[in-house]
Design a protein around this motif. Structure first.
Motif, mmCIF file in Angstrom:
data_model
loop_
_atom_site.group_PDB
_atom_site.id
_atom_site.type_symbol
_atom_site.label_atom_id
_atom_site.label_comp_id
_atom_site.label_asym_id
_atom_site.label_seq_id
_atom_site.Cartn_x
_atom_site.Cartn_y
_atom_site.Cartn_z
ATOM 1 N N GLY A 50 33.622 69.580 67.250
ATOM 2 C CA GLY A 50 32.946 70.636 67.985
ATOM 3 C C GLY A 50 31.497 70.246 68.208
ATOM 4 N N SER A 122 34.335 62.626 66.515
ATOM 5 C CA SER A 122 33.623 63.378 67.540
ATOM 6 C C SER A 122 32.356 63.991 66.942
ATOM 7 C CB SER A 122 34.582 64.418 68.105
ATOM 8 O OG SER A 122 34.127 64.897 69.313
ATOM 9 N N TRP A 123 32.150 65.303 67.040
ATOM 10 C CA TRP A 123 31.011 65.897 66.331
ATOM 11 C C TRP A 123 31.062 65.518 64.843
ATOM 12 C CZ3 TRP A 123 26.403 67.420 65.512
ATOM 13 C CH2 TRP A 123 26.098 68.108 64.319
ATOM 14 N N PHE A 148 30.030 60.170 68.646
ATOM 15 C CA PHE A 148 29.203 61.128 69.393
ATOM 16 C C PHE A 148 27.871 61.203 68.665
ATOM 17 C CE2 PHE A 148 28.693 65.980 70.194
ATOM 18 C CZ PHE A 148 28.128 65.794 71.444
ATOM 19 N N TYR A 159 28.670 67.643 79.972
ATOM 20 C CA TYR A 159 28.365 69.054 80.271
ATOM 21 C C TYR A 159 27.471 69.260 81.485
ATOM 22 C CZ TYR A 159 30.256 69.729 75.585
ATOM 23 O OH TYR A 159 31.071 69.739 74.480
ATOM 24 N N GLU A 213 36.641 71.524 77.888
ATOM 25 C CA GLU A 213 36.624 70.520 76.827
ATOM 26 C C GLU A 213 38.037 70.177 76.363
ATOM 27 O OE1 GLU A 213 33.291 70.651 74.423
ATOM 28 O OE2 GLU A 213 34.185 69.646 72.713
ATOM 29 N N LEU A 217 40.533 66.186 76.520
ATOM 30 C CA LEU A 217 40.494 65.465 75.241
ATOM 31 C C LEU A 217 41.588 64.425 75.092
ATOM 32 C CD1 LEU A 217 39.827 68.376 72.714
ATOM 33 C CD2 LEU A 217 38.191 66.699 73.571
ATOM 34 N N PHE A 238 33.523 78.553 69.027
ATOM 35 C CA PHE A 238 33.424 77.127 69.377
ATOM 36 C C PHE A 238 32.335 76.908 70.432
ATOM 37 C CE2 PHE A 238 35.040 73.684 72.221
ATOM 38 C CZ PHE A 238 35.071 72.626 71.327
ATOM 39 N N GLU A 242 28.791 75.057 69.676
ATOM 40 C CA GLU A 242 28.503 73.802 70.400
ATOM 41 C C GLU A 242 27.248 73.957 71.239
ATOM 42 O OE1 GLU A 242 31.668 72.232 72.841
ATOM 43 O OE2 GLU A 242 32.274 70.967 71.172
ATOM 44 N N PHE A 246 23.761 71.898 71.155
ATOM 45 C CA PHE A 246 23.390 71.001 72.261
ATOM 46 C C PHE A 246 22.053 71.410 72.879
ATOM 47 C CE2 PHE A 246 28.241 70.322 72.887
ATOM 48 C CZ PHE A 246 28.278 69.623 71.694
ATOM 49 N N CYS A 279 35.405 62.569 76.686
ATOM 50 C CA CYS A 279 34.496 63.542 76.076
ATOM 51 C C CYS A 279 33.307 62.814 75.445
ATOM 52 C CB CYS A 279 35.284 64.350 75.053
ATOM 53 S SG CYS A 279 34.334 65.624 74.238
HETATM 54 N N1 STX Z 1 32.401 67.982 71.324
HETATM 55 C C1 STX Z 1 33.257 67.007 70.877
HETATM 56 C C2 STX Z 1 34.026 67.418 69.686
HETATM 57 O O1 STX Z 1 33.606 67.245 68.576
HETATM 58 C C3 STX Z 1 31.385 67.467 72.185
HETATM 59 C C4 STX Z 1 35.281 68.065 69.899
HETATM 60 N N2 STX Z 1 35.716 68.535 71.005
HETATM 61 N N3 STX Z 1 36.908 69.088 70.759
HETATM 62 C C5 STX Z 1 37.178 68.913 69.502
HETATM 63 O O2 STX Z 1 36.178 68.281 68.946
HETATM 64 C C6 STX Z 1 38.415 69.356 68.785
HETATM 65 C C7 STX Z 1 39.598 68.532 69.237
HETATM 66 C C8 STX Z 1 38.260 69.196 67.321
HETATM 67 C C9 STX Z 1 38.682 70.780 69.087
#
Ligand code: STX
Length: 325
Positions: A50, A122-123, A148, A159, A213, A217, A238, A242, A246, A279
């Motif tokens: 996230g 990711s995050w 990320f 974004y 988002e 993915l 969420f 986020e 950001f 992403c």
């Molecule tokens: N956000 C990227 C991230 O961490 C910029 C992310 N986006 N979706 C997810 O994580 C999940 C699949 C965990 C919902």
């Protein structure tokens, strides 16, 4: 999420936690955590994405339950942590990267763990780097996926219109809640919408943000993933979390996480990156690899962003298996 069947044969079987609790981290915040696997096994902390996505039961499946003491934690304001940021009075002033880093460290001490593996995608990879660079002595290994680092060009890619080049159809849905006059700064425009007290304003904005988002993915569309993420309360927490992170650039200096790797280059690390990650595109994993050449760098050639992509899941499991041995 992808169904269990998709990941059977790749990940470990689904298990239940044997311990679940909340940690009072102050500021009125309670952070949910759970333990599964072997209580005497090698400790690992799973850091979700996230920010604001929360953990899911399938996240336990990356780790051999006979060999790992598996800790999952829902970061402030999401998942089973409280107060949940879908609440009308949601207040994010006590929710920053550095609060989360402190929460992770507090949980480590609470659990009597000397060092643990830190696993984040990711995050979760940004948070893992922030945590490891702050507390390198607490980290035995790092497993990072879909890197990320919240630099300006990463946020602008996803974004502010970069990825619209690949998904012009889905991008229309992301633009839809934003008044035409405000479309030159979408993260800021969304900030106003997501924190509007009127649910008739913030809920559709949250659903549009989250749908964009979630739809991008995976290499191929995964309607189940989109549906589960876009449910009103989950999407609201969420998108708000986020967006708050950001707008504030994660409370990082530009390039802070990559510049800071010298503090952690002695830590055994695996970086797993999908070639077609829309992403968090591979440029960031590449920059990290260049700055941290000791880390094993695994590019999965037929995968997008999600940890549920079969090639990504397999590479992550290979990493945790190797570190368990
Ligand atoms: N956000 C990227 C991230 O961490 C910029 C992310 N986006 N979706 C997810 O994580 C999940 C699949 C965990 C919902």
């Amino acid at each position: 999420m992808k169904t269990q069947t998709d990941l059977d044969g790749i990940l470990y079987a689904e298990i239940s936690p044997h311990r679940e609790d909340e940690l009072d981290v102050g500021d009125g915040q309670r952070v949910y955590w759970e333990e599964s696997g072997n209580p005497d096994g090698k400790p690992v902390i799973f850091l979700h994405g996230g920010p604001g996505a929360g953990t899911s039961p399938w996240h336990r499946r990356f780790f051999d339950p006979e060999r790992y003491r598996i800790v999952l934690m829902d970061q402030r304001g999401c998942g089973r942590s409280t107060p949940h940021m879908s609440a009308p009075e949601a207040d994010l002033q006590h929710n920053t990267t550095w609060h989360l880093v402190a929460d992770i460290e507090r949980l480590r001490r609470e659990l009597g763990i000397d060092t643990w593996q830190v696993f984040g995608g990711s995050w979760g990879s940004a948070l893992a780097l922030a945590y490891a660079e702050t507390h390198p002595e607490a980290v035995s290994e790092l497993v990072l996926r879909g890197v990320f680092t919240l630099r300006r060009h990463e946020l602008e890619w996803f974004y502010e219109g970069g990825a619209a080049a690949v998904f012009p159809d889905l991008w229309e849905g992301f633009l839809a809640p934003v008044p035409v006059a405000e479309r030159s700064h979408l993260i800021d425009a969304y900030h106003r919408l997501l924190f509007d007290p009127d649910p008739a304003v913030h809920v559709p904005a949250a659903v549009a943000w989250t749908t964009w988002e979630a739809s991008t993915l995976t290499l191929r569309p995964d309607p189940t993933l989109v549906e589960s993420m876009a449910e009103d309360a989950r999407a609201t927490a969420f998108a708000r979390i986020e967006n708050h992170f950001f707008v504030n650039r994660g409370w990082f200096e530009e390039d802070q996480l990559i510049r800071g790797v010298d503090a952690i280059r002695h830590i055994p690390t695996v970086i797993v990156q999908g070639r077609y990650d829309m992403c968090t595109p591979m440029m960031s994993a590449w920059d990290l690899h260049r700055a941290f050449p000791e880390a094993e760098f695994v590019v999965v050639d037929d995968a997008g962003h999600s940890a549920s992509e079969p090639g990504i899941a397999a590479a992550l499991r290979a990493a945790t298996d190797r570190f368990a041995a």
